[in-house]
Design a protein around this motif. Structure first.
Motif, PDB file in Angstrom:
ATOM      1  N   ILE A   1      -5.384  21.952  15.180  1.00 39.10           N
ATOM      2  CA  ILE A   1      -5.227  20.779  14.323  1.00 39.10           C
ATOM      3  C   ILE A   1      -6.177  20.934  13.139  1.00 39.10           C
ATOM      4  N   THR A   2      -5.628  21.092  11.954  1.00 39.39           N
ATOM      5  CA  THR A   2      -6.447  21.380  10.768  1.00 39.39           C
ATOM      6  C   THR A   2      -6.758  20.143   9.942  1.00 39.39           C
TER       7      THR A   2
ATOM      8  N   GLN B   1     -10.796  22.590  10.923  1.00 44.38           N
ATOM      9  CA  GLN B   1     -10.951  23.466   9.756  1.00 44.38           C
ATOM     10  C   GLN B   1     -12.052  24.510   9.991  1.00 44.38           C
ATOM     11  N   PHE B   2     -13.157  24.084  10.629  1.00 47.63           N
ATOM     12  CA  PHE B   2     -14.237  25.028  10.954  1.00 47.63           C
ATOM     13  C   PHE B   2     -13.747  26.134  11.884  1.00 47.63           C
ATOM     14  N   VAL B   3     -12.954  25.718  12.891  1.00 53.83           N
ATOM     15  CA  VAL B   3     -12.447  26.708  13.852  1.00 53.83           C
ATOM     16  C   VAL B   3     -11.527  27.703  13.162  1.00 53.83           C
ATOM     17  N   VAL B   4     -10.661  27.221  12.283  1.00 53.88           N
ATOM     18  CA  VAL B   4      -9.728  28.118  11.592  1.00 53.88           C
ATOM     19  C   VAL B   4     -10.481  29.119  10.719  1.00 53.88           C
ATOM     20  N   ILE B   5     -11.421  28.610   9.926  1.00 55.61           N
ATOM     21  CA  ILE B   5     -12.182  29.512   9.047  1.00 55.61           C
ATOM     22  C   ILE B   5     -12.950  30.544   9.878  1.00 55.61           C
ATOM     23  N   THR B   6     -13.527  30.106  10.980  1.00 58.20           N
ATOM     24  CA  THR B   6     -14.276  31.041  11.827  1.00 58.20           C
ATOM     25  C   THR B   6     -13.368  32.099  12.436  1.00 58.20           C
TER      26      THR B   6
END
Length: 458
Positions: free
Chosen positions: A419-420, A426-431
């Protein structure tokens, strides 16, 4: 019958400490009627300067246990053989001496007097062997001065006691050069000096041999550029000085017997070549010597050691040597800033290309980090699923592997999504993007290391 007549007749005359004129010995040696056995004299006190320079006489000269207060001069003399064993004198000068057979100077006591050397054999040619076994030599600069000496057989320096340099630069020894038990000390120069020396058989600086120098710029044993037909044997020897051993560009035709504790000081091994794996030292000891006790970084000693282990079929040891070389290059070698950075990266990730499996461990750690990130950080609440119900643990792991694994996608249907719309998502996606980049890098480094693309031989 007088002493002179007995000597002319070839008798072995023991004077028991009596005096004989030096001029008489010279006159007898060139006498036409001298017996082929030559002059044979024991325990005589020679009165006056024994000057035999430029004499040509194909007769032996034997002066055993004799004494004289003046140097013995044999410069440019041409004789059959000379035996001066037990001589007590200031010095023996025999530059350009020519002997058909041997020169024996065993147990001599030469204090050097005012000369720079105790024995001068510069450019002497000896048909057979030279023996200074048990001699005590003291010289202001040189104990033995023998540059460009030529012998047809062995040279014995066994149990020699020398104050001053033993100099054999450019010598050509037709057999073994034996220095077992010799003790040599020089205050200002190398103790054992044999630059560009050639020894047809083995060089023994072993079994109690000890060379010591007080010089900070020259090695205790300096035989750079020498060529040995056989072994270099340092077993049980010692070389002591700020620089202990200088074996630069020395070539041994057989193996070297060399425990690393022989050198009490720094060593120079750049260009040293030999046959087989070095004996008397373990591989870790040898690598420690190359890394921490050589004067500067040089690739050749590592490359030659690796080649020796390669020839012996020790593949694991070859890798150890190569990795140790690259670590030494990083520590002491000449590298640019970016070259040093790349060296650190390849060292940490693939062992400089010789341990590519390390990159696989880093890749596994990256994928593990991605799984922890998705499962523990995002969790079921941070994920959405195409169908109803929460994402299972297996589906979360599949999502993590999909996000981080290069090329291979374990979960092609992508049933779960992060879920972005939240900050956490968003932090998880970038990481995961960063982890995917690291995974790509580690996979690429593994392939490059496996195929040898990042290996260096600098």
């Amino acid at each position: 019958m007088g002493v002179e007549q007995r000597l002319i007749d070839g008798e072995f005359v023991d004077l028991k400490g009596a005096t004989i004129a030096a001029s008489s010995i010279r006159d007898l040696l060139i006498a036409d009627r001298l017996d082929p056995r030559g002059i044979r004299l024991r325990d005589a006190r020679v009165e006056g300067a024994l000057d035999l320079a430029d004499i040509h006489s194909k007769r032996p000269l034997v002066l055993l246990d004799c004494r004289t207060d003046s140097p013995v001069l044999l410069d440019r003399a041409n004789l059959s053989s000379v035996d001066l064993s037990g001589l007590v004198a200031p010095a023996v000068s025999a530059a350009w001496l020519r002997l058909d057979h041997y020169l024996l100077m065993q147990d001599v006591r030469l204090d050097g007097g005012t000369a720079e050397w105790a024995v001068d054999l510069a450019e002497a040619q000896i048909g057979s062997h030279l023996s200074l076994r048990g001699a005590h030599l003291t010289g202001i600069e040189y104990a033995l001065h023998a540059p460009k000496l030529r012998t047809g057989s062995q040279v014995f320096l066994t149990d020699l006691r020398a104050s001053g340099t033993v100099r054999l630069d450019g010598a050509r020894i037709g057999g073994n050069l034996r220095g077992e038990g010799a003790h040599i000390h020089s205050a200002t120069n190398a103790a054992f000096l044999g630059v560009d020396m050639q020894v047809d058989d083995n060089l023994f600086l072993s079994r109690g041999f000890h060379a010591r120098t007080d010089s900070t710029g020259l090695a205790a044993v300096r035989i750079r550029g020498s060529r040995l037909g056989g072994q270099l044997v340092l077993r049980g020897g010692k070389a002591t000085g700020a620089i202990a051993l200088d074996l630069k560009h020395t070539r041994a035709g057989m193996e070297i017997l060399f425990a690393t504790d022989v050198a009490e000081g720094l060593v120079d091994l750049d260009g040293l070549t030999y046959v087989g794996v070095p004996r008397d030292a373990t591989l870790p000891e040898w690598l420690d010597l190359l890394a921490h006790r050589t004067r500067r970084y040089a690739s050749q000693p590592y490359l030659h050691l690796a080649a020796a282990h390669q020839a012996a079929g020790n593949e694991r040891d070859v890798r150890r040597v190569r990795v140790a070389q690259q670590k030494d290059l990083l520590r002491r070698g000449t590298l640019t800033r970016w070259g040093r950075l790349w060296h650190r990266v390849t060292g940490a990730t693939v062992g400089y290309g010789y341990r590519p499996a390390i990159a696989l461990l880093w890749l596994a750690a990256t994928l593990t980090a991605a799984i922890v990130l998705v499962v523990a950080v995002a969790g079921p609440s941070g994920l959405t699923r195409a169908t109803t119900g929460p994402c299972s643990t297996v589906e979360q792991i599949g999502l993590a592997l999909n996000a981080a694994t290069p090329l291979v996608k374990p979960d092609t249907q992508q049933r779960c999504q992060i879920i972005t719309t939240t900050g956490l998502g968003q932090f998880v996606v970038i990481t995961t993007w960063l982890l995917q980049a690291l995974a790509w890098a580690f996979a690429t480094l593994f392939v490059a290391g496996f195929t040898g693309l990042v290996r260096k031989t600098t």
